[in-house]
Design an enzyme around this catalytic site. Structure first.
Site, PDB file in Angstrom:
ATOM      1  N   GLU A 125      43.385  46.570  41.235  1.00  0.00           N
ATOM      2  CA  GLU A 125      43.161  45.485  40.284  1.00  0.00           C
ATOM      3  C   GLU A 125      42.799  46.028  38.911  1.00  0.00           C
ATOM      4  O   GLU A 125      43.318  45.590  37.878  1.00  0.00           O
ATOM      5  CB  GLU A 125      42.043  44.548  40.768  1.00  0.00           C
ATOM      6  CG  GLU A 125      41.753  43.437  39.777  1.00  0.00           C
ATOM      7  CD  GLU A 125      40.521  42.622  40.101  1.00  0.00           C
ATOM      8  OE1 GLU A 125      39.886  42.112  39.157  1.00  0.00           O
ATOM      9  OE2 GLU A 125      40.181  42.506  41.290  1.00  0.00           O
ATOM     10  N   SER A 220      36.923  46.224  48.285  1.00  0.00           N
ATOM     11  CA  SER A 220      35.753  46.437  47.425  1.00  0.00           C
ATOM     12  C   SER A 220      34.793  45.256  47.481  1.00  0.00           C
ATOM     13  O   SER A 220      33.569  45.431  47.464  1.00  0.00           O
ATOM     14  CB  SER A 220      36.188  46.684  45.977  1.00  0.00           C
ATOM     15  OG  SER A 220      36.891  45.583  45.444  1.00  0.00           O
TER      16      SER A 220
END
Length: 279
Positions: A125, A220
């Site tokens: 990301e 994450s």
């Protein structure tokens, strides 16, 4: 043993949207490909492969003319253009919140010239957000601590944040920039669903004797949920599936909490809850 589920847990809108788009792309019996895992959940990625959605690591590994599903974490603009140039159909499953962060970073880069991305360098990301900003400027920095902010950074500076980061991390970086005499333009691009899950996990971890966090070890946001829970509850366990549960973990436990990352579908949560209730 009482099993208590967090008020907010499990797959978010962006993840569910990505799954729906991927399955729609193979609804007629065809095949589709994703560049990297569609979401950070190994069990779901394996199930998608069984249904015709195959993970590949390079564009050339996808059959020419096929559908290529852009993962929920997004990709760089260069990769997006390359997929189309290779003759593939682009199915953009980028989470809308990630797309918002990408757009904000690109806008700030054009107007301000320097952009700080609060997030983990190397995370897909963050790589996409950084690359969007670098279409306009090279002065783009992915940081997770004040020490990583370049000492010679100059105003004007824009700040965006990885959607799964904690708000206090963003605040820490902004405070550091202000201490350097810079008043940054800040776009808080943390996903509301992420904040909900983090707040709910923190609340629950104070009320139970043990807590189970469900989600991919490569996720994450799930890792951050584990850290939040572990700070409040000594018996915090991170698992990917119910098969990993060990009854000895819960010896003497009166109440166990259950939470899950944003890439964890409901059926995985239900399976864990059911097994805990049988203990």
């Amino acid at each position: 043993m009482k099993v208590v589920r967090a008020k907010h847990a499990g797959a978010c809108y962006g993840v569910q949207r990505a799954l729906d788009l991927a399955l729609k792309s193979v609804a007629d019996g065809g095949r589709a490909y994703t560049l990297g895992p569609l979401i950070h959940n190994p069990q779901v990625v394996e199930k998608l492969s069984d249904q015709g959605v195959t993970e590949v690591s390079a564009i050339e590994d996808a059959e020419r003319g096929s559908s290529v599903v852009i993962r929920s974490h997004g990709v760089t603009p260069q990769v997006m253009r390359a997929v189309a140039a290779a003759g593939n159909t682009v199915v953009d499953a980028t989470c809308p919140h990630v797309a918002r962060a990408q757009k904000a970073a690109a806008d700030m880069a054009r107007r301000l010239g320097s952009v700080v991305v609060v997030g983990e360098a190397g995370h897909p990301e963050v790589e996409g957000i950084v690359a969007c900003a670098r279409e306009s400027t090279e002065r783009v920095y992915a940081v997770t601590s004040p020490a990583e902010v370049p000492a010679d950074i100059e105003a004007p500076v824009g700040v965006v944040v990885q959607t799964t980061q904690q708000k206090d991390k963003l605040d820490e970086i902004v405070s550091h920039l202000r201490a350097l005499g810079i008043e940054p333009e800040v776009k808080n691009t943390i996903c509301f669903a992420t904040s909900q899950r983090q707040d709910a996990a923190a609340d629950l971890s104070e009320q139970v004797d043990a807590i189970v966090v469900i989600g991919g070890r490569n996720s994450s946001n799930t890792t951050r949920l584990f850290d939040i829970c572990a700070a409040q509850c000594e018996r915090t366990f991170h698992i990917e599936s119910a098969a990993e549960l060990d009854e000895s973990w819960f010896s003497g436990v009166g109440a166990v909490g259950v939470t899950a990352g944003a890439s964890t579908p409901e059926d995985q949560i239900a399976e864990v809850v059911a097994r805990l209730e049988r203990m």
